[in-house]
Structures are given as C-alpha cells and as structure tokens.
Motif scaffolding. Structure first.
Motif, short mmCIF file in Angstrom:
data_model
loop_
_atom_site.label_atom_id
_atom_site.label_comp_id
_atom_site.label_asym_id
_atom_site.label_seq_id
_atom_site.Cartn_x
_atom_site.Cartn_y
_atom_site.Cartn_z
N THR A 1 24.06 84.63 -6.18
CA THR A 1 25.46 84.20 -6.22
C THR A 1 25.63 82.74 -5.84
O THR A 1 26.75 82.29 -5.60
CB THR A 1 26.30 85.07 -5.26
N GLN A 2 24.54 81.99 -5.73
CA GLN A 2 24.64 80.60 -5.34
C GLN A 2 25.50 79.82 -6.32
O GLN A 2 25.60 80.17 -7.50
CB GLN A 2 23.25 79.94 -5.24
N LYS A 3 26.11 78.75 -5.83
CA LYS A 3 26.90 77.85 -6.67
C LYS A 3 26.01 76.67 -7.02
O LYS A 3 25.53 75.95 -6.14
CB LYS A 3 28.16 77.40 -5.94
N THR A 4 25.77 76.47 -8.31
CA THR A 4 24.77 75.49 -8.71
C THR A 4 25.03 74.96 -10.10
O THR A 4 25.77 75.59 -10.88
CB THR A 4 23.36 76.13 -8.65
N MET A 5 24.44 73.83 -10.40
CA MET A 5 24.43 73.31 -11.76
C MET A 5 23.24 72.38 -11.91
O MET A 5 22.78 71.78 -10.94
CB MET A 5 25.72 72.58 -12.11
N GLY A 6 22.75 72.27 -13.13
CA GLY A 6 21.69 71.33 -13.44
C GLY A 6 22.21 70.28 -14.41
O GLY A 6 23.08 70.56 -15.23
N GLN A 7 21.66 69.08 -14.30
CA GLN A 7 22.03 68.04 -15.24
C GLN A 7 20.80 67.24 -15.63
O GLN A 7 19.85 67.10 -14.84
CB GLN A 7 23.10 67.11 -14.67
N ALA A 8 20.80 66.73 -16.84
CA ALA A 8 19.68 65.94 -17.34
C ALA A 8 19.72 64.55 -16.73
O ALA A 8 20.74 63.85 -16.79
CB ALA A 8 19.73 65.87 -18.86
N VAL A 9 18.60 64.14 -16.15
CA VAL A 9 18.37 62.76 -15.72
C VAL A 9 17.00 62.40 -16.30
O VAL A 9 15.97 62.53 -15.64
CB VAL A 9 18.38 62.63 -14.17
N PRO A 10 16.97 61.99 -17.56
CA PRO A 10 15.70 61.86 -18.27
C PRO A 10 14.68 60.95 -17.60
O PRO A 10 13.46 61.15 -17.75
CB PRO A 10 16.12 61.32 -19.64
N THR A 11 15.16 59.94 -16.86
CA THR A 11 14.24 59.00 -16.22
C THR A 11 14.06 59.29 -14.73
O THR A 11 13.66 58.41 -13.97
CB THR A 11 14.73 57.56 -16.41
N TRP B 1 19.79 81.22 8.32
CA TRP B 1 20.10 81.02 6.91
C TRP B 1 20.50 82.35 6.29
O TRP B 1 19.89 83.38 6.58
CB TRP B 1 18.88 80.45 6.19
N PRO B 2 21.52 82.37 5.43
CA PRO B 2 22.33 81.25 4.95
C PRO B 2 23.67 81.10 5.64
O PRO B 2 24.56 80.45 5.10
CB PRO B 2 22.51 81.62 3.48
N LYS B 3 23.82 81.74 6.81
CA LYS B 3 25.14 81.77 7.47
C LYS B 3 25.69 80.38 7.74
O LYS B 3 26.91 80.17 7.66
CB LYS B 3 25.04 82.56 8.78
N GLY B 4 24.83 79.43 8.09
CA GLY B 4 25.31 78.09 8.40
C GLY B 4 25.45 77.19 7.20
O GLY B 4 25.90 76.05 7.33
N GLY B 5 25.07 77.68 6.03
CA GLY B 5 25.20 76.89 4.81
C GLY B 5 23.98 76.03 4.52
O GLY B 5 23.16 75.74 5.40
N GLU B 6 23.84 75.65 3.27
CA GLU B 6 22.81 74.73 2.80
C GLU B 6 23.42 73.91 1.68
O GLU B 6 24.10 74.45 0.79
CB GLU B 6 21.59 75.49 2.30
N ILE B 7 23.20 72.60 1.73
CA ILE B 7 23.69 71.70 0.69
C ILE B 7 22.48 71.06 0.04
O ILE B 7 21.74 70.32 0.69
CB ILE B 7 24.61 70.60 1.27
N ASP B 8 22.26 71.34 -1.23
CA ASP B 8 21.14 70.77 -1.97
C ASP B 8 21.66 69.61 -2.82
O ASP B 8 22.20 69.83 -3.92
CB ASP B 8 20.47 71.83 -2.84
N SER C 1 23.20 72.23 -5.64
CA SER C 1 23.51 73.62 -5.29
C SER C 1 24.13 73.71 -3.91
O SER C 1 23.95 72.84 -3.05
CB SER C 1 22.24 74.49 -5.31
N VAL C 2 24.82 74.82 -3.69
CA VAL C 2 25.39 75.18 -2.38
C VAL C 2 25.02 76.63 -2.10
O VAL C 2 25.11 77.48 -2.99
CB VAL C 2 26.93 75.01 -2.39
N HIS C 3 24.59 76.89 -0.86
CA HIS C 3 24.30 78.26 -0.43
C HIS C 3 25.10 78.55 0.84
O HIS C 3 25.18 77.71 1.75
CB HIS C 3 22.81 78.43 -0.12
N THR C 4 25.69 79.75 0.89
CA THR C 4 26.43 80.21 2.07
C THR C 4 26.11 81.70 2.26
O THR C 4 25.37 82.29 1.47
CB THR C 4 27.94 80.03 1.89
N GLY C 5 26.71 82.30 3.28
CA GLY C 5 26.51 83.73 3.47
C GLY C 5 26.95 84.55 2.28
O GLY C 5 26.33 85.56 1.92
#
Length: 282
Positions: free
Chosen positions: A179-189, A145-152, A167-171
């Motif tokens: 420097t991760q690529k990410t975002m959060g969104q509201a899911v109230p329930t 990690w993180p050379k092979g990537g991670e997909i959250d 989120s996405v993580h790479t080398g």
C-alpha cells in the motif's frame, strides 16, 4: 494540482550568490540550516555523518547481500569535492560470509529535522544488483518501522537504469502491505550526470522531484500517526545496497562492481521560527 504547482514554484527560486561550487537556491522564506559541500579529502566529516551497521547480520529486513562498514575509506570517502559511497565485491573477514561491502551514512545523532527543503545532488550507479538510496527515517530509534514513517527522496535499482523512484511509507501505507505511496520517473542520465534530488516537507504535504521539477506529492491524511507520522524529527541516509528483495530481483552482475554513488552536496533549508510577539508599549 495547485499545491504541486506551488511547490514547483517554491523550489525554483532564482539562485543567490554563495561561495559554494553550485549556487544555493534558497526557497522563499527559508534559510540554510545544514550543508556539506564535501571539500577536503579523507573520511566524511564525523561531526555530520555516522555509519549504520546494526542490520548487517539480518540483511536489513530486505535480504540485502552487502556488509556495511564504518570509517573505511574504500567504502566511503571524500575526494575531489565529492562524497564517494562505493559498493565493492569483496568478502571482508568480519562480514560473516557476505561477498560485498558498502557504506550507509546517516546524520543520526548529528542532525535531524522536522519539515524543510532538502536537496542532494548526486550521480548514481547503474549496475544490475545495485540499489542506491537517498532517504529519511525517524530520529527516535525506539519507533519501529513503519510506524514512524519513511521518506524515500530517491531510490534506483540497477535492473531499471535511468528510472528513479520517490516513495512514502507509514503504518497504513507501506510496501509490506503493498500500500506504499510511490511513483517512478525517467531520469535517463541519472548514472552519467549529476541531478538534484529534492524534497519539500511541510506540515500538510510532502513533494519530491528532480532538478526543480516536482513530480510526486503525498498530502497529509487524517486518521492518526499510522497515516501521517511526518511531524517528528527525521535524519538523512545515503547508501548503496547490493541485492535484496527489490535491488536483487534480477540478480547481481559481478561486472557492475565496484559501483559508486557520488554526492556533490547535501543541503537542508528551513523556515525561521516566528519571532515572539512583543507587548505593545504603554
């Protein structure tokens, strides 16, 4: 935006008849290649699921406080048509002083995929200190990690109830470097109702969303595997961590445990390989 709209259209195809409790939503041109509807009872299907425990001694690199168990129904079981992953406040004899137990299920060694559409219908725990996740890692365990990537596909931390993260993580792009690529969104329930957490993975982009609403896109970036490692098989992980560098930022509420993540189904769809060209008849 065009690709995002196209992805949203792709994941929202009309439902087709299927024997499953929740109808299948086959994306256009894709067929089902893996599914667990969690019928029956007892331990998760060993033909589909294994348990990851190898990082218990080191806190999995995140200073996590749980001890993951294997083949222990108190932490992972199938009941009433759902997979239950349960984090508990208990110090097991084998847990080297850790005060919490949980489970980390993986398809590693059973099933791994390159590209496709992934849908996991789940209800999340919301207690402070819980850190449930639905995610993917490389099937090749020799790739560090993180050379092979991670997909959250989905992460949720209990001190922010009702907010899920993609989120996405790479080398080149990872949280260790900020420097991760990410975002959060509201899911109230998110903690009171089931939602479909989804990933569309193609050779050119990753799109993630909830209930057919595509929200996050990571486009293929040129420059080698450090920037785009997502062309090799990856397996799926389902777990609840307790505490850790993110999940434990505001401590652990003892009253939040036991905490459950309930999974109604896991489904993976892929495009059929192109048929081999046939020579023209003479």
């Amino acid at each position: 935006m065009f690709l995002l709209a196209a992805a949203a259209s792709l994941v929202a195809q009309p439902a087709t008849a299927a024997p499953a409790r929740d109808p299948h939503r086959n994306p256009a041109g894709m067929t089902l290649v893996f599914a667990d509807e969690f019928d029956g009872s007892g331990l998760p299907d060993p033909a589909k699921w294994d348990y990851a425990t190898e990082g218990n001694a080191t806190g999995w690199g995140n200073q996590e406080k749980q001890h993951y168990t294997a083949r222990r129904p108190e932490n992972a079981r199938v009941e009433n048509g759902r997979l239950i992953i349960e984090a508990r406040a208990e110090a097991l004899p084998e847990a080297a002083g850790k005060a919490y137990s949980s489970a980390r299920l993986v398809t590693r060694g059973r099933a791994a995929w390159t590209y496709g559409f992934y849908e996991i219908k789940a209800k999340l725990p919301c207690g402070r200190g819980t850190w449930p996740a639905i995610w993917m890692l490389p099937e090749d365990g020799s790739v560090k990690w993180p050379k092979g990537g991670e997909i959250d596909i989905m992460e949720h931390v209990g001190f922010e109830p009702g907010k899920v993260h993609h989120s996405v993580h790479t080398g080149a792009f990872n949280f260790a470097n900020g420097t991760q690529k990410t975002m959060g969104q509201a899911v109230p329930t998110a903690c009171t109702a089931f939602h479909r957490y989804q990933l569309l993975w193609t050779p050119d982009f990753l799109v993630m969303g909830v209930d057919d609403d595509a929200r996050f896109m990571f486009r293929k970036v040129t420059g080698g595997r450090d920037r785009w490692p997502f062309d090799k098989p990856m397996h799926l992980l389902l777990n609840i961590a307790v505490g850790g560098t993110w999940g434990g930022q505001q401590g652990i509420d003892p009253a939040s445990l036991p905490a459950r993540m309930e999974i109604d189904h896991v489904r993976v769809y892929q495009r059929a390989p192109a048929a081999a060209a046939r020579p023209a008849k003479e």
